[in-house]
Design an enzyme around this catalytic site. Structure first.
Site, mmCIF file in Angstrom:
data_model
loop_
_atom_site.group_PDB
_atom_site.id
_atom_site.type_symbol
_atom_site.label_atom_id
_atom_site.label_comp_id
_atom_site.label_asym_id
_atom_site.label_seq_id
_atom_site.Cartn_x
_atom_site.Cartn_y
_atom_site.Cartn_z
ATOM 1 N N LYS A 1 5.526 12.903 6.370
ATOM 2 C CA LYS A 1 5.186 11.393 6.204
ATOM 3 C C LYS A 1 5.300 10.772 5.045
ATOM 4 C CE LYS A 1 2.180 9.798 4.864
ATOM 5 N NZ LYS A 1 0.840 9.319 4.285
ATOM 6 N N THR A 2 5.668 9.707 4.840
ATOM 7 C CA THR A 2 5.516 8.718 3.713
ATOM 8 C C THR A 2 6.595 7.417 3.537
ATOM 9 O OG1 THR A 2 4.984 8.280 1.360
ATOM 10 C CG2 THR A 2 6.570 9.898 1.883
ATOM 11 N N ARG B 1 -7.757 9.656 2.740
ATOM 12 C CA ARG B 1 -7.212 10.162 1.704
ATOM 13 C C ARG B 1 -7.865 11.376 1.090
ATOM 14 N NH1 ARG B 1 -2.280 8.145 -0.075
ATOM 15 N NH2 ARG B 1 -2.216 5.781 0.564
ATOM 16 N N GLY C 1 -1.388 7.306 3.255
ATOM 17 C CA GLY C 1 -1.138 5.911 3.789
ATOM 18 C C GLY C 1 -0.210 5.910 5.015
ATOM 19 N N ASP D 1 1.427 16.121 -0.938
ATOM 20 C CA ASP D 1 0.096 16.502 -1.154
ATOM 21 C C ASP D 1 -0.440 17.166 -0.044
ATOM 22 O OD1 ASP D 1 -0.020 16.323 -4.153
ATOM 23 O OD2 ASP D 1 -0.505 14.286 -3.941
ATOM 24 N N ASP E 1 7.386 6.158 1.189
ATOM 25 C CA ASP E 1 8.011 6.131 -0.375
ATOM 26 C C ASP E 1 9.056 6.772 -0.303
ATOM 27 O OD1 ASP E 1 5.525 4.918 -0.684
ATOM 28 O OD2 ASP E 1 4.624 6.548 -1.874
HETATM 29 P P1 FBP Z 1 1.388 7.909 0.953
HETATM 30 O O1 FBP Z 1 2.016 8.334 -0.175
HETATM 31 O O2 FBP Z 1 0.080 8.592 1.273
HETATM 32 O O3 FBP Z 1 2.240 7.886 1.998
HETATM 33 O O4 FBP Z 1 1.079 6.429 0.741
HETATM 34 C C1 FBP Z 1 2.118 5.377 0.439
HETATM 35 C C2 FBP Z 1 1.425 4.293 -0.163
HETATM 36 O O5 FBP Z 1 1.960 3.110 0.478
HETATM 37 C C3 FBP Z 1 2.263 3.728 -1.410
HETATM 38 O O6 FBP Z 1 3.460 3.343 -1.408
HETATM 39 C C4 FBP Z 1 1.174 3.192 -2.377
HETATM 40 O O7 FBP Z 1 1.235 3.212 -3.719
HETATM 41 C C5 FBP Z 1 -0.022 3.463 -1.749
HETATM 42 O O8 FBP Z 1 0.216 4.162 -0.511
HETATM 43 C C6 FBP Z 1 -1.257 2.730 -1.555
HETATM 44 O O9 FBP Z 1 -2.442 3.296 -1.340
HETATM 45 P P2 FBP Z 1 -3.630 2.456 -0.573
HETATM 46 O O10 FBP Z 1 -3.144 2.533 0.983
HETATM 47 O O11 FBP Z 1 -4.569 3.447 -0.858
HETATM 48 O O12 FBP Z 1 -3.743 1.473 -1.144
#
Ligand code: FBP
Length: 552
Positions: free
Chosen positions: A202-203, A145, A81, A176, A205
């Site tokens: 990165k994230t 992803r 993400g 991951d 979250d």
């Molecule tokens: P990452 O874990 O890859 O950093 O992504 C975070 C996130 O924004 C989460 O908060 C959310 O649940 C998810 O990605 C949403 O995924 P997508 O972008 O595939 O809709």
């Protein structure tokens, strides 16, 4: 391309580096620290990473560098993400690489890990990269992803690396993706390749953190963006005095974003998934809690309020957690049969026929929309896509029903008009705050030094983040140090341990000490928009979470 005034100004912003990285690259020398052990399951992880386990922590000092001066051809990918600051990791990496030698080359593999396997790339140039400095988004090369984890994929990476003469690969991703970076580093080393692999944390979250990584990049900007919006909603709620706002925020399983926004905005309610799990709270416990706050405020004449809901909440409610685990297995085991069913009614009957009585009860008690959302496609890791489950709407419906029952029992509950919001994508590509712009640039710049010093299987690490950038420390940590063994898809897998909200941690403790007051009184605070220019105490502040964790 026409650009906004802020975009233009941000192109010119010079991110701040830790003092040590401000030296001429030839005067930054590596310093080896202690040998490392993984956080747990040491024997198993040692056996899985015979070539890269136990390496030393490293830091940098001002002294003549003994780094290799071979020509570097580095490949970089963005994985998962979006998170504000990703572009600056790449610009920092590029600047360090070009400072070291104009002949060095940086290739960006497009669309995430799949770009590396499919050999889809661009070569960065000054003109191209300058259009992305200090901007949000991952559109410089895109993200994806795809999981980079099979030997077949690693062989393809090896071929692509040979074709371009790559000396190193930088993987910018979450837990991951960095786990897979470590596995790739091990594979390449074990197979005689000289290609090094470096990860960057990165994230948005905030769940990639540990005693080495103080925060993942993007968390700061995303939380500030959501907090601005939540603060604005609080002001609206306090002006109109007629709505309860239920706001779901991203964060996957972890509630770090919800908690940070609560610390910034002081809403009436903030649910924390990790607490729900610890206290074994049922859906009804949560609904009763919210209803009691609504009623208590109504008694004061306040028929309005703000509640923050972490997107992963639903996975922590014991009965739903058990249902989701069963659904994950069931859908994985019966994928073909399930996908061939036409219409929700057939899917519903199929699911009910496979669940046991307790899970049937929970599943059938949920509104149809939520049932459908629980049956949607899983992500590439087999997890429910929690961002697509409308927990905030579910809570509104259930609280309204509970308040009606309370009224029927003679309790005064006032009026309950509720609105729902979901803040997620709004924050992932914002212009990085000064903190994220500086932190990311430093991570990328530092990644190059790790490469030049011949390291592989390391994460780029910048610490001391609650101080100003000049005082930050730069170094590297073997990724295997952050690993433990977890059961994934029926197998023992080495993975970086995900950091959930610690209930004994300072951010949660502070929230807990305040929440009774915030519930009943109106204590809203209004953080306002991220400021990029102006006094340091307004522009360069970190998150409350980081400040509290660092004892500030
Ligand atoms: P990452 O874990 O890859 O950093 O992504 C975070 C996130 O924004 C989460 O908060 C959310 O649940 C998810 O990605 C949403 O995924 P997508 O972008 O595939 O809709």
């Amino acid at each position: 391309m026409s650009i906004s005034p802020l975009q233009k100004a941000r192109y010119a912003y010079q991110p701040k580096l830790p003092k040590i990285l401000q030296n001429d690259i030839r005067n930054v020398a590596i310093e080896y620290g202690k040998e490392t052990e993984s956080v747990s399951d040491q024997e198993k992880i040692r056996a899985m990473f015979p070539c890269t386990y136990g390496m030393k922590e490293i830091s940098f000092k001002a002294a003549a560098s003994s780094a290799s001066d071979r020509k570097q051809v580095v490949g970089v990918i963005l994985s998962g993400g979006q998170a504000p600051g990703g572009h600056n990791v790449i610009t920092g990496l590029y600047d360090a690489l070009k400072k070291s030698s104009k002949d060095n080359v940086l290739l960006g593999f497009k669309g995430g890990p799949s770009g590396l396997i499919e050999d889809s790339f661009i070569e960065f140039t000054d003109d191209f990269i300058n259009q992305y400095r200090n901007t949000g988004g991952f559109d410089i090369i895109g993200s994806g992803r795809t999981k980079l984890e099979t030997v077949e994929q690693f062989k393809k990476v090896d071929e692509v690396a040979k074709k371009h003469g790559l000396t190193a690969i930088v993987i910018i991703g979450g837990d991951d993706s960095n786990t897979n970076a470590a596995v790739l580093a091990e594979y390449l080393k074990a197979n005689g390749s000289q290609v090094q692999v470096i990860g960057c944390p990165k994230t948005i979250d905030g769940d990639l953190k540990n005693d080495v990584i103080e925060t993942s990049f993007g968390f700061d900007t995303a939380c500030k963006t959501y907090s601005e919006l939540i603060g604005n909603i609080e002001r609206d709620a306090n002006s109109a005095k007629k709505y309860w706002h239920f706001i779901k925020v991203m964060g996957r399983s972890a509630s770090h974003i919800a908690l940070e926004c609560a610390l910034e905005c002081q809403p009436n309610i903030c649910l924390v998934g990790e607490e729900v799990q610890e206290k074994n709270q049922s859906m009804m416990d949560i609904v009763n809690y919210i209803s009691s706050v609504v009623a208590a405020r109504a008694e004061r004449g306040d028929n309005f309020g703000v509640a923050i809901v972490p997107e992963g909440l639903i996975e922590f409610i014991p009965e739903v957690k058990s249902l989701i685990a069963k659904l994950n297995d069931l859908l994985a085991a019966n994928e073909k049969e399930f996908n061939a069913l036409s219409g929700f009614a057939a899917q519903y009957d199929f699911i009910l026929s496979k669940l046991d009585a307790a899970d049937v009860k929970v599943f059938s008690s949920l509104p149809e929309d939520i049932q459908k959302q629980l049956l949607m496609d899983r992500d590439p890791h087999g997890n429910v896509q929690v961002s697509r489950i409308e927990t905030e709407k579910l809570l509104i419906t259930m609280v309204a029903k509970r308040l009606d029952e309370m009224k029927a029992e003679g309790k005064y509950c006032g009026k309950f008009n509720a609105l729902n919001h979901f803040f997620g994508y709004e924050g992932r590509c914002a212009f990085p705050s000064n903190f994220d712009a500086d932190y990311c640039y430093s991570l990328g710049y530092n990644a190059f030094l790790l490469i030049a010093n011949g390291l592989t299987g390391y994460m780029s690490v910048v610490t001391g983040l609650s101080e100003g950038p000049a005082a930050w420390k730069a170094g590297g940590m073997p990724i295997t140090k952050m690993m433990n063994i977890e059961r994934r898809h029926g197998e023992d897998k080495p993975v970086i341990r995900k950091a959930l909200v610690r209930l004994d941690g300072k951010p949660f403790k502070y929230f807990e000490s305040q929440r009774k007051k915030w519930e009943i009184e109106t204590c809203f605070t209004f953080p306002g928009a991220i400021q990029y220019y102006g006094p340091e105490e307004v522009c360069d502040i970190t998150t409350r979470t980081l400040a509290l964790e660092m004892g500030k």
